[in-house]
Design a protein around this motif. Structure first.
Motif, PDB file in Angstrom:
ATOM      1  N   CYS A  59      -0.734   5.017   8.083  1.00 20.79           N
ATOM      2  CA  CYS A  59      -0.785   5.987   9.182  1.00 20.79           C
ATOM      3  C   CYS A  59       0.281   7.063   9.008  1.00 20.79           C
ATOM      4  O   CYS A  59       0.107   8.199   9.425  1.00 20.79           O
ATOM      5  CB  CYS A  59      -0.588   5.287  10.524  1.00 20.79           C
ATOM      6  SG  CYS A  59      -2.033   4.376  11.079  1.00 20.79           S
ATOM      7  N   SER A  69     -12.582  -2.793   4.978  1.00 18.14           N
ATOM      8  CA  SER A  69     -12.108  -1.467   4.569  1.00 18.14           C
ATOM      9  C   SER A  69     -11.148  -0.949   5.634  1.00 18.14           C
ATOM     10  O   SER A  69     -11.489  -0.882   6.816  1.00 18.14           O
ATOM     11  CB  SER A  69     -13.302  -0.523   4.422  1.00 18.14           C
ATOM     12  OG  SER A  69     -12.875   0.800   4.321  1.00 18.14           O
ATOM     13  N   ALA A  85      -1.614  -2.118   5.929  1.00 19.19           N
ATOM     14  CA  ALA A  85      -3.021  -2.403   5.640  1.00 19.19           C
ATOM     15  C   ALA A  85      -3.239  -3.861   5.265  1.00 19.19           C
ATOM     16  O   ALA A  85      -4.253  -4.467   5.624  1.00 19.19           O
ATOM     17  CB  ALA A  85      -3.523  -1.484   4.527  1.00 19.19           C
ATOM     18  N   ALA A 124      -6.608   5.211  12.770  1.00 12.27           N
ATOM     19  CA  ALA A 124      -6.841   4.162  11.781  1.00 12.27           C
ATOM     20  C   ALA A 124      -8.234   3.601  12.031  1.00 12.27           C
ATOM     21  O   ALA A 124      -8.681   3.503  13.176  1.00 12.27           O
ATOM     22  CB  ALA A 124      -5.795   3.065  11.909  1.00 12.27           C
ATOM     23  N   THR A 125      -8.912   3.234  10.959  1.00 11.01           N
ATOM     24  CA  THR A 125     -10.266   2.689  11.045  1.00 11.01           C
ATOM     25  C   THR A 125     -10.356   1.419  10.218  1.00 11.01           C
ATOM     26  O   THR A 125      -9.890   1.394   9.075  1.00 11.01           O
ATOM     27  CB  THR A 125     -11.305   3.711  10.525  1.00 11.01           C
ATOM     28  OG1 THR A 125     -11.182   4.921  11.258  1.00 11.01           O
ATOM     29  CG2 THR A 125     -12.715   3.174  10.654  1.00 11.01           C
ATOM     30  N   SER A 145      -0.655  10.295   7.042  1.00 11.08           N
ATOM     31  CA  SER A 145      -1.576  11.263   7.627  1.00 11.08           C
ATOM     32  C   SER A 145      -0.809  12.480   8.113  1.00 11.08           C
ATOM     33  O   SER A 145       0.238  12.364   8.732  1.00 11.08           O
ATOM     34  CB  SER A 145      -2.337  10.636   8.798  1.00 11.08           C
ATOM     35  OG  SER A 145      -3.085   9.538   8.342  1.00 11.08           O
ATOM     36  N   SER A 205      -3.552  11.202  14.230  1.00  9.66           N
ATOM     37  CA  SER A 205      -4.337  10.499  13.227  1.00  9.66           C
ATOM     38  C   SER A 205      -4.837   9.166  13.777  1.00  9.66           C
ATOM     39  O   SER A 205      -4.263   8.594  14.693  1.00  9.66           O
ATOM     40  CB  SER A 205      -3.503  10.265  11.967  1.00  9.66           C
ATOM     41  OG  SER A 205      -2.418   9.427  12.259  1.00  9.66           O
ATOM     42  N   SER A 243      -8.770   2.326   6.569  1.00  8.12           N
ATOM     43  CA  SER A 243      -8.451   3.709   6.212  1.00  8.12           C
ATOM     44  C   SER A 243      -7.771   4.389   7.399  1.00  8.12           C
ATOM     45  O   SER A 243      -8.119   4.123   8.539  1.00  8.12           O
ATOM     46  CB  SER A 243      -9.716   4.465   5.823  1.00  8.12           C
ATOM     47  OG  SER A 243     -10.592   4.546   6.930  1.00  8.12           O
ATOM     48  N   PRO A 244      -6.811   5.219   7.179  1.00  4.20           N
ATOM     49  CA  PRO A 244      -6.127   5.426   5.904  1.00  4.20           C
ATOM     50  C   PRO A 244      -5.274   4.205   5.571  1.00  4.20           C
ATOM     51  O   PRO A 244      -5.033   3.352   6.430  1.00  4.20           O
ATOM     52  CB  PRO A 244      -5.258   6.652   6.160  1.00  4.20           C
ATOM     53  CG  PRO A 244      -4.967   6.594   7.630  1.00  4.20           C
ATOM     54  CD  PRO A 244      -6.205   6.000   8.265  1.00  4.20           C
ATOM     55  N   THR A 245      -4.802   4.132   4.339  1.00  2.00           N
ATOM     56  CA  THR A 245      -3.992   2.976   3.947  1.00  2.00           C
ATOM     57  C   THR A 245      -2.612   3.018   4.589  1.00  2.00           C
ATOM     58  O   THR A 245      -1.931   2.011   4.627  1.00  2.00           O
ATOM     59  CB  THR A 245      -3.853   2.910   2.419  1.00  2.00           C
ATOM     60  OG1 THR A 245      -3.335   4.156   1.943  1.00  2.00           O
ATOM     61  CG2 THR A 245      -5.196   2.634   1.772  1.00  2.00           C
TER      62      THR A 245
END
Length: 128
Positions: free
Chosen positions: A87, A81, A59, A97-98, A90, A95, A83-85
């Motif tokens: 991968c 931001s 991150a 990542a954003t 998850s 999953s 998310s998630p911190t």
């Protein structure tokens, strides 16, 4: 049949009435261009950050890549931001990542308000 002083005065009055509208139009076009350029830069920076997050699962590196890609815009870590911190944390196998960026753009002229908040967002599948 030459122009009279009265006709010249009418042209000056018409010019005085039209110039503010033309200036407002030019300033509006310039402000829209700045906002569009900033929005495009934010979207590209978010894509770069989420790519780093999805591939390297870091991150902090994603934030750094986002800030570098957003140049000449100056972003703080609080505006980014991720998310998630991680991968790896998850539980789902697919999953994602954003990375989301919020950026307040101040208007130069103040004719259209003080500022507007622009958002850049990108989503990518982890490890992918």
């Amino acid at each position: 049949m030459g122009r009279t002083d009265r006709e010249r005065g009418a042209a000056a009055v018409e010019f005085a009435l039209v110039v503010p509208l033309l200036l407002l139009l030019v300033v509006g076009i310039a402000e829209f261009g700045r906002a569009y350029n900033a929005q495009t830069t934010l979207s590209g920076a978010a894509r770069e950050g989420v790519r780093v997050m999805a591939l390297h699962d870091d991150a902090a590196a994603a934030r750094t890549a986002t800030q570098a890609a957003a140049s000449p815009l100056v972003l703080s870590s609080s505006q980014i931001s991720v998310s998630p911190t991680s991968c790896a944390s998850s539980s789902a196998t697919d999953s994602t990542a954003t990375v989301r960026i919020t950026y307040p753009l101040d208007f130069v002229g103040g004719f259209f308000g003080a500022s507007v908040t622009l958002t850049g967002k990108a989503v990518m599948r982890c490890n992918g």
